[in-house]
Design a protein around this motif. Structure first.
Motif, PDB file in Angstrom:
ATOM      1  N   LYS A  41       0.833  -1.206   0.000  1.00 18.00           N
ATOM      2  CA  LYS A  41       0.000   0.000   0.000  1.00 18.00           C
ATOM      3  C   LYS A  41       0.870   1.260   0.000  1.00 18.00           C
ATOM      4  O   LYS A  41       0.647   2.182  -0.799  1.00 18.00           O
ATOM      5  N   THR A  42       1.860   1.305   0.892  1.00 17.58           N
ATOM      6  CA  THR A  42       2.751   2.465   0.940  1.00 17.58           C
ATOM      7  C   THR A  42       3.530   2.609  -0.357  1.00 17.58           C
ATOM      8  O   THR A  42       3.697   3.718  -0.881  1.00 17.58           O
ATOM      9  N   THR A  43       3.996   1.518  -0.902  1.00 20.34           N
ATOM     10  CA  THR A  43       4.742   1.554  -2.156  1.00 20.34           C
ATOM     11  C   THR A  43       3.892   2.106  -3.289  1.00 20.34           C
ATOM     12  O   THR A  43       4.353   2.921  -4.098  1.00 20.34           O
ATOM     13  N   LEU A  44       2.637   1.696  -3.347  1.00 21.99           N
ATOM     14  CA  LEU A  44       1.738   2.210  -4.383  1.00 21.99           C
ATOM     15  C   LEU A  44       1.502   3.707  -4.206  1.00 21.99           C
ATOM     16  O   LEU A  44       1.552   4.474  -5.177  1.00 21.99           O
ATOM     17  N   LEU A  45       1.275   4.136  -2.969  1.00 22.29           N
ATOM     18  CA  LEU A  45       1.046   5.560  -2.720  1.00 22.29           C
ATOM     19  C   LEU A  45       2.270   6.390  -3.109  1.00 22.29           C
ATOM     20  O   LEU A  45       2.143   7.456  -3.706  1.00 22.29           O
ATOM     21  N   ARG A  46       3.456   5.915  -2.761  1.00 21.20           N
ATOM     22  CA  ARG A  46       4.680   6.635  -3.105  1.00 21.20           C
ATOM     23  C   ARG A  46       4.859   6.711  -4.622  1.00 21.20           C
ATOM     24  O   ARG A  46       5.348   7.719  -5.148  1.00 21.20           O
ATOM     25  N   THR A  47       4.476   5.660  -5.315  1.00 19.55           N
ATOM     26  CA  THR A  47       4.607   5.653  -6.772  1.00 19.55           C
ATOM     27  C   THR A  47       3.631   6.638  -7.398  1.00 19.55           C
ATOM     28  O   THR A  47       3.992   7.405  -8.295  1.00 19.55           O
ATOM     29  N   VAL A  48       2.397   6.646  -6.926  1.00 24.16           N
ATOM     30  CA  VAL A  48       1.406   7.587  -7.448  1.00 24.16           C
ATOM     31  C   VAL A  48       1.829   9.024  -7.168  1.00 24.16           C
ATOM     32  O   VAL A  48       1.643   9.923  -7.999  1.00 24.16           O
ATOM     33  N   ALA A  49       2.448   9.250  -5.999  1.00 25.53           N
ATOM     34  CA  ALA A  49       2.875  10.603  -5.625  1.00 25.53           C
ATOM     35  C   ALA A  49       4.127  11.060  -6.362  1.00 25.53           C
ATOM     36  O   ALA A  49       4.545  12.207  -6.221  1.00 25.53           O
ATOM     37  N   GLY A  50       4.732  10.167  -7.144  1.00 32.06           N
ATOM     38  CA  GLY A  50       5.915  10.536  -7.912  1.00 32.06           C
ATOM     39  C   GLY A  50       7.206  10.467  -7.126  1.00 32.06           C
ATOM     40  O   GLY A  50       8.235  10.989  -7.570  1.00 32.06           O
ATOM     41  N   LEU A  51       7.185   9.807  -5.960  1.00 30.23           N
ATOM     42  CA  LEU A  51       8.383   9.709  -5.134  1.00 30.23           C
ATOM     43  C   LEU A  51       9.280   8.550  -5.540  1.00 30.23           C
ATOM     44  O   LEU A  51      10.423   8.469  -5.096  1.00 30.23           O
ATOM     45  N   GLN A  52       8.762   7.639  -6.347  1.00 32.98           N
ATOM     46  CA  GLN A  52       9.575   6.568  -6.907  1.00 32.98           C
ATOM     47  C   GLN A  52       8.976   6.196  -8.257  1.00 32.98           C
ATOM     48  O   GLN A  52       7.767   6.349  -8.464  1.00 32.98           O
ATOM     49  N   PRO A  53       9.812   5.737  -9.189  1.00 31.60           N
ATOM     50  CA  PRO A  53       9.303   5.410 -10.522  1.00 31.60           C
ATOM     51  C   PRO A  53       8.566   4.078 -10.532  1.00 31.60           C
ATOM     52  O   PRO A  53       8.885   3.173  -9.745  1.00 31.60           O
ATOM     53  N   PRO A  54       7.584   3.922 -11.390  1.00 33.62           N
ATOM     54  CA  PRO A  54       6.921   2.618 -11.527  1.00 33.62           C
ATOM     55  C   PRO A  54       7.821   1.634 -12.249  1.00 33.62           C
ATOM     56  O   PRO A  54       8.694   2.025 -13.027  1.00 33.62           O
ATOM     57  N   VAL A  55       7.597   0.360 -12.005  1.00 28.94           N
ATOM     58  CA  VAL A  55       8.279  -0.692 -12.758  1.00 28.94           C
ATOM     59  C   VAL A  55       7.670  -0.791 -14.151  1.00 28.94           C
ATOM     60  O   VAL A  55       8.366  -1.002 -15.141  1.00 28.94           O
ATOM     61  N   ALA A  56       6.365  -0.615 -14.201  1.00 25.31           N
ATOM     62  CA  ALA A  56       5.637  -0.647 -15.476  1.00 25.31           C
ATOM     63  C   ALA A  56       4.330   0.094 -15.279  1.00 25.31           C
ATOM     64  O   ALA A  56       3.920   0.380 -14.158  1.00 25.31           O
ATOM     65  N   MET A  61      -1.667  11.549 -13.590  1.00 30.06           N
ATOM     66  CA  MET A  61      -1.647  12.865 -12.961  1.00 30.06           C
ATOM     67  C   MET A  61      -0.226  13.291 -12.630  1.00 30.06           C
ATOM     68  O   MET A  61       0.598  12.500 -12.168  1.00 30.06           O
ATOM     69  N   SER A  62       0.066  14.577 -12.838  1.00 33.83           N
ATOM     70  CA  SER A  62       1.376  15.114 -12.513  1.00 33.83           C
ATOM     71  C   SER A  62       1.607  15.122 -11.010  1.00 33.83           C
ATOM     72  O   SER A  62       0.690  15.428 -10.235  1.00 33.83           O
ATOM     73  N   PRO A  63       2.827  14.803 -10.550  1.00 36.27           N
ATOM     74  CA  PRO A  63       3.153  14.915  -9.121  1.00 36.27           C
ATOM     75  C   PRO A  63       2.931  16.317  -8.579  1.00 36.27           C
ATOM     76  O   PRO A  63       2.742  16.495  -7.370  1.00 36.27           O
TER      77      PRO A  63
END
Length: 209
Positions: A41-56, A61-63
């Motif tokens: 859950k935290t990993t997904l939130l961080r990815t959506v927030a632009g704090l880490q890149p997605p794997v795929a 939405m822009s960060p």
């Protein structure tokens, strides 16, 4: 305001934990992430927030449209409540901190240094920061940690006001915030499959006692 997540895969510590996550979150809506501890859950939130890149996959939405609140409250210990909010307002180019203090019941603590606040007061101050960002999407990771029932109610009301004003909220929480606008997304079906070791990588493959 429209967040679209398409076939998103995200990783923690170099290991993919979620894959093929897709959802859409529009203005005035909230989406609550659920799932067992460690699912991502935290990993997904961080990815959506632009704090880490997605794997795929893709986050539409822009960060720059996102205000992120995690377990850390983001406070400067030696600044007062008012000074902390003024600092964040300046970062985001806004000015109205009085309304944020009133909303989270912090006005009486305006001149108290953050280091002298209780855990719950610090949490309320950290969440008041959301109110001065002016950003439409709130991404929240267990936002009610350390809050008593009255403070949870205060924050729930703040989220409802944000949604009513055309904002949106994506959050991981197990607490009922009284959000009729909220939908729930169980992440269990999106858990990435554990990698299977190849036989040639196992020096004991095929050996029997």
């Amino acid at each position: 305001m429209d967040l679209t997540v398409t076939d998103l895969a995200c990783a923690r510590g170099g290991v993919t934990v979620l894959s093929r996550v897709s959802f859409r979150l529009g203005a005035g809506r909230a989406l609550i992430l659920r799932g067992p501890n460690g699912i991502g859950k935290t990993t997904l939130l961080r990815t959506v927030a632009g704090l880490q890149p997605p794997v795929a996959g893709m986050v539409s939405m822009s960060p720059e449209a996102v205000a992120y609140a995690a377990h850390a409250d983001g406070l400067k210990a030696t600044l007062t409540v008012a000074e902390n909010l003024s600092f964040w307002a300046a970062i985001y180019g806004t000015t109205d901190t009085a309304a944020a203090m009133a909303r989270m019941n912090l006005a009486a603590l305006a001149d108290r240094q953050a280091q002298n606040l209780s855990a719950g007061q610090k949490r309320r101050l950290g969440l008041a920061r959301l109110l001065v960002t002016g950003r439409p999407l709130w991404v929240l990771d267990e936002p009610t940690v350390s809050l008593d029932a009255a403070s949870v109610a205060l924050f729930g009301a703040a989220v409802r006001d944000h949604l009513a004003a055309g904002g949106a909220a994506l959050m991981a929480t197990h607490i009922d915030l009284g959000l009729d606008e909220a939908e729930v997304l169980d992440l269990s079906p999106f858990r990435a499959e554990a990698p299977v070791a190849q036989a040639e990588d196992d020096p004991f493959a095929g050996v029997t006692a």
